[in-house]
Design an enzyme around this catalytic site. Sequence first.
Site, PDB file in Angstrom:
ATOM      1  N   GLY A 236       0.785  -1.241   0.000  1.00 41.38           N
ATOM      2  CA  GLY A 236       0.000   0.000   0.000  1.00 41.38           C
ATOM      3  C   GLY A 236       0.812   1.283   0.000  1.00 41.38           C
TER       4      GLY A 236
ATOM      5  N   ASP B 182       0.639   3.179   4.215  1.00 41.84           N
ATOM      6  CA  ASP B 182      -0.496   3.862   3.609  1.00 41.84           C
ATOM      7  C   ASP B 182      -1.487   4.386   4.641  1.00 41.84           C
ATOM      8  OD1 ASP B 182      -1.286   1.291   4.331  1.00 41.84           O
ATOM      9  OD2 ASP B 182      -2.159   0.768   2.390  1.00 41.84           O
TER      10      ASP B 182
ATOM     11  N   ASP C  80      -5.084   2.246  10.653  1.00 46.52           N
ATOM     12  CA  ASP C  80      -6.512   1.991  10.862  1.00 46.52           C
ATOM     13  C   ASP C  80      -6.668   1.554  12.318  1.00 46.52           C
ATOM     14  OD1 ASP C  80      -9.187   1.397  10.471  1.00 46.52           O
ATOM     15  OD2 ASP C  80      -8.841  -0.462   9.406  1.00 46.52           O
TER      16      ASP C  80
ATOM     17  N   LYS D  87      -7.350   6.708  10.376  1.00 46.45           N
ATOM     18  CA  LYS D  87      -8.769   6.684  10.745  1.00 46.45           C
ATOM     19  C   LYS D  87      -8.822   6.754  12.261  1.00 46.45           C
ATOM     20  CE  LYS D  87     -10.306   3.622   7.041  1.00 46.45           C
ATOM     21  NZ  LYS D  87     -10.742   2.243   6.822  1.00 46.45           N
TER      22      LYS D  87
ATOM     23  N   PHE E 222     -14.020   2.849   3.894  1.00 42.88           N
ATOM     24  CA  PHE E 222     -13.008   2.058   3.207  1.00 42.88           C
ATOM     25  C   PHE E 222     -12.574   2.818   1.958  1.00 42.88           C
ATOM     26  CE2 PHE E 222     -11.146  -1.195   0.563  1.00 42.88           C
ATOM     27  CZ  PHE E 222     -10.387  -1.895   1.480  1.00 42.88           C
ATOM     28  N   VAL E 223     -11.281   3.111   1.882  1.00 43.81           N
ATOM     29  CA  VAL E 223     -10.785   3.967   0.797  1.00 43.81           C
ATOM     30  C   VAL E 223      -9.848   3.216  -0.141  1.00 43.81           C
ATOM     31  CG1 VAL E 223     -11.065   6.157   2.029  1.00 43.81           C
ATOM     32  CG2 VAL E 223      -8.953   4.841   2.327  1.00 43.81           C
TER      33      VAL E 223
ATOM     34  N   ASP F 214      -5.739  -0.509  -2.068  1.00 42.03           N
ATOM     35  CA  ASP F 214      -6.430  -1.412  -2.996  1.00 42.03           C
ATOM     36  C   ASP F 214      -7.761  -1.913  -2.465  1.00 42.03           C
ATOM     37  OD1 ASP F 214      -5.258  -3.124  -0.937  1.00 42.03           O
ATOM     38  OD2 ASP F 214      -5.885  -4.775  -2.236  1.00 42.03           O
TER      39      ASP F 214
ATOM     40  N   ARG G  50      -5.134   0.630  -6.992  1.00 40.98           N
ATOM     41  CA  ARG G  50      -3.965   1.279  -6.371  1.00 40.98           C
ATOM     42  C   ARG G  50      -3.465   2.428  -7.236  1.00 40.98           C
ATOM     43  NH1 ARG G  50      -2.154  -2.125  -2.187  1.00 40.98           N
ATOM     44  NH2 ARG G  50      -2.325  -4.348  -2.589  1.00 40.98           N
TER      45      ARG G  50
HETATM   46  P1  5GP Z   1      -4.481  -1.768  10.683  1.00 42.89           P
HETATM   47  O1  5GP Z   1      -3.587  -2.893  11.075  1.00 42.89           O
HETATM   48  O2  5GP Z   1      -3.957  -0.408  11.080  1.00 42.89           O
HETATM   49  O3  5GP Z   1      -5.890  -1.980  11.112  1.00 42.89           O
HETATM   50  O4  5GP Z   1      -4.604  -1.835   9.132  1.00 42.89           O
HETATM   51  C1  5GP Z   1      -3.666  -1.326   8.308  1.00 42.89           C
HETATM   52  C2  5GP Z   1      -3.742  -1.985   6.963  1.00 42.89           C
HETATM   53  O5  5GP Z   1      -5.082  -2.379   6.611  1.00 42.89           O
HETATM   54  C3  5GP Z   1      -3.318  -0.980   5.924  1.00 42.89           C
HETATM   55  O6  5GP Z   1      -1.934  -1.029   5.700  1.00 42.89           O
HETATM   56  C4  5GP Z   1      -4.151  -1.385   4.727  1.00 42.89           C
HETATM   57  O7  5GP Z   1      -3.465  -2.390   4.009  1.00 42.89           O
HETATM   58  C5  5GP Z   1      -5.418  -1.983   5.320  1.00 42.89           C
HETATM   59  N1  5GP Z   1      -6.517  -0.996   5.392  1.00 42.89           N
HETATM   60  C6  5GP Z   1      -7.063  -0.457   6.491  1.00 42.89           C
HETATM   61  N2  5GP Z   1      -8.046   0.422   6.175  1.00 42.89           N
HETATM   62  C7  5GP Z   1      -8.103   0.425   4.831  1.00 42.89           C
HETATM   63  C8  5GP Z   1      -8.906   1.138   3.869  1.00 42.89           C
HETATM   64  O8  5GP Z   1      -9.783   1.967   4.171  1.00 42.89           O
HETATM   65  N3  5GP Z   1      -8.664   0.870   2.564  1.00 42.89           N
HETATM   66  C9  5GP Z   1      -7.726  -0.026   2.144  1.00 42.89           C
HETATM   67  N4  5GP Z   1      -7.584  -0.211   0.838  1.00 42.89           N
HETATM   68  N5  5GP Z   1      -6.948  -0.705   3.009  1.00 42.89           N
HETATM   69  C10 5GP Z   1      -7.134  -0.475   4.334  1.00 42.89           C
HETATM   70 MG    MG Z   2      -0.833  -1.943   4.128  1.00 44.86          MG
END
Ligand code: 5GP
Ligand code: MG
Length: 193
Positions: A44, A100, A103, A131, A152-153, A159, A165
């Site tokens: 990402g 990227d 979350d 977020k 979700f973006v 992606d 992407r």
């Molecule tokens: P976390 O571990 O912080 O919950 O998630 C991080 C990973 O989840 C990011 O690196 C990404 O790959 C994916 N992710 C989380 N939210 C989104 C979103 O809104 N869109 C996309 N495409 N990927 C997300």
């Molecule tokens: Mg990622």
Amino acid sequence: MTTEIAMKVLLSKEDLHDGVTRMAQQIEAAFEGRQLTIVGVLTGSVVLLADLIRLLDQPMRVGVIQASSYRGATTERGDLVINSELMLDISGRDVLLVDDIFDTGHTLSRVVEKMHELGPNSIHSAVLLRKEVRQEVDYEPDFVAFQIPDEFVVGYGLDYEDMYRNLPYLAALQPEDIARHVTMAAEHDGVRV
Ligand code: 5GP
Ligand code: MG
């Protein structure tokens, strides 16, 4: 094949450029010409990584690490797999991790934890998006270009099922986008080369 898609734009190409430029200035101010080892979290971060490193006017080494947690679907989360085989040596270095999106924060905090085992001098992190309301970990990213709502973006490196992407803007994925995606994927199944 052209992709005549019009998605709900959350951040335009110009917004993204402005935000990434601002973040680059903050990073430069924080490290003041010290050599950085910049490590992009695949996949990402690739678009952000390419833009960010060209905006930073300071000596740097650049590498990547692979971490994957989300497996296609928008909400379900698989086990986090971290592969550091592609990464360059970080022992004694000042590392800036680039990802990227922050979350829940599990991915970045686990990658930071794993990288600490490799003996760097310091580890900081820079993310394009955050977020806010979703955070589940204690870890805070050091540099954030944009705070976004809980949607979700896709685009600018992010992606949905490995697609979108390449969009130069950031879009919030809508139910009709998913419906179109499913149709496209089914059509593509018939013409796979
Ligand atoms: P976390 O571990 O912080 O919950 O998630 C991080 C990973 O989840 C990011 O690196 C990404 O790959 C994916 N992710 C989380 N939210 C989104 C979103 O809104 N869109 C996309 N495409 N990927 C997300
Ligand atoms: Mg990622």
